[in-house]
Scaffold this active site. Sequence first.
Site, mmCIF file in Angstrom:
data_model
loop_
_atom_site.group_PDB
_atom_site.id
_atom_site.type_symbol
_atom_site.label_atom_id
_atom_site.label_comp_id
_atom_site.label_asym_id
_atom_site.label_seq_id
_atom_site.Cartn_x
_atom_site.Cartn_y
_atom_site.Cartn_z
ATOM 1 N N LEU A 47 -78.352 52.654 -23.021
ATOM 2 C CA LEU A 47 -79.315 52.936 -23.519
ATOM 3 C C LEU A 47 -79.388 52.878 -25.252
ATOM 4 O O LEU A 47 -78.506 53.881 -25.210
ATOM 5 C CB LEU A 47 -79.885 54.666 -22.684
ATOM 6 C CG LEU A 47 -81.151 55.470 -23.040
ATOM 7 C CD1 LEU A 47 -81.992 54.797 -22.197
ATOM 8 C CD2 LEU A 47 -80.673 56.676 -21.886
ATOM 9 N N ASP A 48 -80.801 52.878 -25.349
ATOM 10 C CA ASP A 48 -80.498 53.153 -26.957
ATOM 11 C C ASP A 48 -81.046 54.437 -27.590
ATOM 12 O O ASP A 48 -80.848 54.985 -27.016
ATOM 13 C CB ASP A 48 -81.858 52.245 -27.667
ATOM 14 C CG ASP A 48 -82.452 50.909 -27.715
ATOM 15 O OD1 ASP A 48 -80.988 50.205 -27.283
ATOM 16 O OD2 ASP A 48 -83.114 50.058 -27.701
ATOM 17 N N PRO A 49 -79.973 54.701 -28.505
ATOM 18 C CA PRO A 49 -79.787 55.649 -29.738
ATOM 19 C C PRO A 49 -80.730 56.525 -29.162
ATOM 20 O O PRO A 49 -81.511 58.244 -29.249
ATOM 21 C CB PRO A 49 -79.020 55.414 -30.755
ATOM 22 C CG PRO A 49 -78.538 54.620 -30.803
ATOM 23 C CD PRO A 49 -79.897 53.410 -29.999
ATOM 24 N N ARG A 84 -87.669 47.228 -26.002
ATOM 25 C CA ARG A 84 -88.494 47.067 -27.357
ATOM 26 C C ARG A 84 -88.802 45.264 -27.563
ATOM 27 O O ARG A 84 -89.681 45.079 -28.072
ATOM 28 C CB ARG A 84 -87.256 47.281 -27.646
ATOM 29 C CG ARG A 84 -86.296 48.060 -28.350
ATOM 30 C CD ARG A 84 -85.958 48.588 -29.224
ATOM 31 N NE ARG A 84 -84.202 48.029 -28.846
ATOM 32 C CZ ARG A 84 -83.303 47.382 -29.344
ATOM 33 N NH1 ARG A 84 -83.906 47.147 -30.489
ATOM 34 N NH2 ARG A 84 -82.189 46.741 -28.724
#
Length: 312
Positions: free
Chosen positions: A48-50, A183
């Site tokens: 999971l992206d920061p 994204r």
Amino acid sequence: MARRGKKKGRAVSGWLVLDKPAGLGSTEAVSKVKWLFGAQKAGHAGTLDPLASGMLPIALGEATKTVPYVMEGAKVYRFTVAWGEERSTDDLEGPVTKSCDKVPVEEDIRALLPRYTGLIMQTPPQFSAVKIGGERAYDLAREGEVVEIAAREVEIGRLDLISIPEPKKAVFEVECGKGTYVRSLARDMGRDLGCFGHVADLRRTEVYPFETQQLVPLKDLEGAAADAETESDRFSALDSYLLDTEAALDGLPEIVLGDDAAGRIRLGNPVIVRGRDAPVQAPEAWASLRGRLIAIGMVEAGMFKPKRVFGL
């Protein structure tokens, strides 16, 4: 002959459905949880992206053997797209690379959604964990390299427009399969609408088979650890947040064993499947003894053949 050193930490096993806060990387989150639980082993089931928040399933101990089953599960994200700018990272973190004054109308946005449903080809972001020539794309991107990343097929079960809180922002919910980049979805929709776009907010709400109500905020774990007077109390409080290892195997048939059959399975031997509802054939199934996971394997011609045995 050198002796193998004793593993550090507790032999604790199970799944923690962490509600990861934004600003914390997935690897950092795993390290934090591993330290809090004093676990020997830990791993997550999908980065999971920061900058994203939400569901990050973390496996401890023997549960790490079931990570692939969660990795393959469908995921649900709620995300906000900001129109008018494309960024190097396809989210808020990177600098603006393209801009446009056009603002898409709701009718055009809704008309676009069917194009992003089903099996589609998608190119991962420049800043992604995809490997290019043995190196991560994000490492090359940080060095200023623009790399060619091949498009890949991903599956999107549904993509819904939830709201338009302001003219230059739209909130969506997507249910998608393994390997989908939200994204990239925002970037591509922005290009198709002729206005550019990037993710302004991202939250993962589900990772099958886990559910939203099973989420545990990191602050709750930290609070439970801080309130404990002894190490024993600390681990007892933290362990209450864990789900059983077999929680990851929802959807696989269960083979219920007796003591003798379980003993054979633990030695890696096949056993005859008994019971009126037991499957005769199954490419994958899990075997249990008194409700506890013993092994994952396959059923062939009425025989359960273990592929992975668990020390629970």
